[in-house]
Scaffold this motif. Structure first.
Motif, short mmCIF file in Angstrom:
data_model
loop_
_atom_site.label_atom_id
_atom_site.label_comp_id
_atom_site.label_asym_id
_atom_site.label_seq_id
_atom_site.Cartn_x
_atom_site.Cartn_y
_atom_site.Cartn_z
N CYS A 8 0.83 -1.21 0.00
CA CYS A 8 0.00 0.00 0.00
C CYS A 8 0.86 1.26 0.00
N LEU A 9 2.05 1.18 0.60
CA LEU A 9 2.95 2.34 0.64
C LEU A 9 3.52 2.66 -0.74
N LEU A 10 3.55 1.65 -1.59
CA LEU A 10 4.07 1.82 -2.95
C LEU A 10 3.00 2.35 -3.90
N GLY A 11 1.77 2.46 -3.40
CA GLY A 11 0.67 2.95 -4.22
C GLY A 11 -0.25 1.86 -4.74
N ASP A 12 -0.02 0.62 -4.34
CA ASP A 12 -0.90 -0.48 -4.75
C ASP A 12 -2.23 -0.35 -4.00
N ASN A 13 -3.32 -0.53 -4.70
CA ASN A 13 -4.65 -0.41 -4.11
C ASN A 13 -5.06 -1.70 -3.42
N VAL A 14 -4.42 -1.96 -2.28
CA VAL A 14 -4.67 -3.18 -1.52
C VAL A 14 -5.22 -2.88 -0.12
N LYS A 15 -5.42 -1.63 0.19
CA LYS A 15 -5.92 -1.22 1.50
C LYS A 15 -7.36 -1.72 1.68
N TYR A 16 -7.79 -1.86 2.92
CA TYR A 16 -9.12 -2.41 3.22
C TYR A 16 -10.23 -1.71 2.45
N ASN A 17 -10.09 -0.39 2.22
CA ASN A 17 -11.14 0.37 1.54
C ASN A 17 -10.95 0.46 0.03
N GLY A 18 -9.98 -0.27 -0.49
CA GLY A 18 -9.71 -0.28 -1.93
C GLY A 18 -8.70 0.76 -2.37
N GLY A 19 -8.24 1.58 -1.45
CA GLY A 19 -7.25 2.61 -1.76
C GLY A 19 -5.84 2.16 -1.42
N ASN A 20 -4.98 3.16 -1.24
CA ASN A 20 -3.59 2.88 -0.91
C ASN A 20 -3.07 3.93 0.06
N ASN A 21 -1.86 3.74 0.51
CA ASN A 21 -1.20 4.68 1.42
C ASN A 21 0.11 5.16 0.81
N ARG A 22 0.09 5.45 -0.48
CA ARG A 22 1.30 5.88 -1.19
C ARG A 22 2.05 6.89 -0.32
N HIS A 23 3.35 6.62 -0.13
CA HIS A 23 4.15 7.39 0.82
C HIS A 23 5.41 7.90 0.11
N GLU A 24 5.41 9.17 -0.23
CA GLU A 24 6.50 9.74 -1.03
C GLU A 24 7.86 9.61 -0.36
N LYS A 25 7.92 9.78 0.96
CA LYS A 25 9.21 9.67 1.65
C LYS A 25 9.74 8.24 1.57
N VAL A 26 8.85 7.26 1.68
CA VAL A 26 9.27 5.86 1.54
C VAL A 26 9.74 5.61 0.12
N LEU A 27 9.00 6.10 -0.86
CA LEU A 27 9.39 5.91 -2.26
C LEU A 27 10.77 6.51 -2.53
N GLU A 28 11.04 7.66 -1.95
CA GLU A 28 12.35 8.29 -2.11
C GLU A 28 13.43 7.46 -1.41
N TYR A 29 13.15 6.97 -0.22
CA TYR A 29 14.10 6.21 0.58
C TYR A 29 14.53 4.92 -0.13
N ILE A 30 13.60 4.25 -0.80
CA ILE A 30 13.90 2.95 -1.39
C ILE A 30 14.54 3.03 -2.77
N LYS A 31 14.66 4.24 -3.32
CA LYS A 31 15.29 4.39 -4.63
C LYS A 31 16.68 3.77 -4.61
N GLY A 32 16.97 2.98 -5.65
CA GLY A 32 18.28 2.35 -5.76
C GLY A 32 18.42 1.05 -4.99
N HIS A 33 17.36 0.65 -4.28
CA HIS A 33 17.38 -0.60 -3.53
C HIS A 33 16.45 -1.61 -4.20
N GLU A 34 16.71 -2.87 -3.97
CA GLU A 34 15.80 -3.90 -4.45
C GLU A 34 14.60 -3.91 -3.50
N VAL A 35 13.40 -3.88 -4.07
CA VAL A 35 12.17 -3.77 -3.28
C VAL A 35 11.33 -5.04 -3.43
#
Length: 138
Positions: A8-35
């Motif tokens: 859900c933090l990556l923007g996948d719509n898997v949250k209980y309500n059908g949405g997501n919790n896309r998190h820009e700081k997490v997306l920035e942090y994981i750049k260059g890493h295998e996810v």
């Protein structure tokens, strides 16, 4: 570094309500890493959307009192298998989730009140010695 991340933090719509919790700081942090994305609730067979769950006396239940503990624990076990097979270095997990909460979870009253505690999957990872990080700490 290989990082497992709540899907859900990556923007996948898997949250209980059908949405997501896309998190820009997490997306920035994981750049260059295998996810390695993961949603323990989906792995446990729960649909999207689904009724929200909270932990009440150690058991995950929906607001109407129905136990979904089996699905949450099954999903957590499957997600742990992925973590082990992928040899992750750490996991960044969704705050307050009954699966992924690291520092806090909801208290089981479905009133929005938070308590110190861990979700089912976060606790399992932690007990196995994995570094788990709350998304809000990124």
């Amino acid at each position: 570094m290989k990082i497992m991340v709540s899907a859900c933090l990556l923007g996948d719509n898997v949250k209980y309500n059908g949405g997501n919790n896309r998190h820009e700081k997490v997306l920035e942090y994981i750049k260059g890493h295998e996810v390695v994305p993961v949603c323990p609730e989906m792995l446990g067979g729960l649909p999207v959307p689904r009724a929200p769950g909270e932990i009440q006396d150690g058991i995950v239940r929906n607001e109407d009192g129905t136990s979904v503990d089996y699905e949450y624990r099954t999903g957590a076990a499957k997600a742990l298998e992925i973590a082990e097979s992928e040899r992750i270095d750490m996991a960044i997990l969704q705050s307050r989730s009954p699966s992924c909460g690291v520092n806090q979870i909801y208290d089981g009253s479905f009133t929005g009140r938070k308590i110190k505690g861990m979700g089912v999957f976060a606790r399992l990872l932690s007990e196995k010695g994995y570094k788990v990080v709350d998304a809000e700490d990124i």
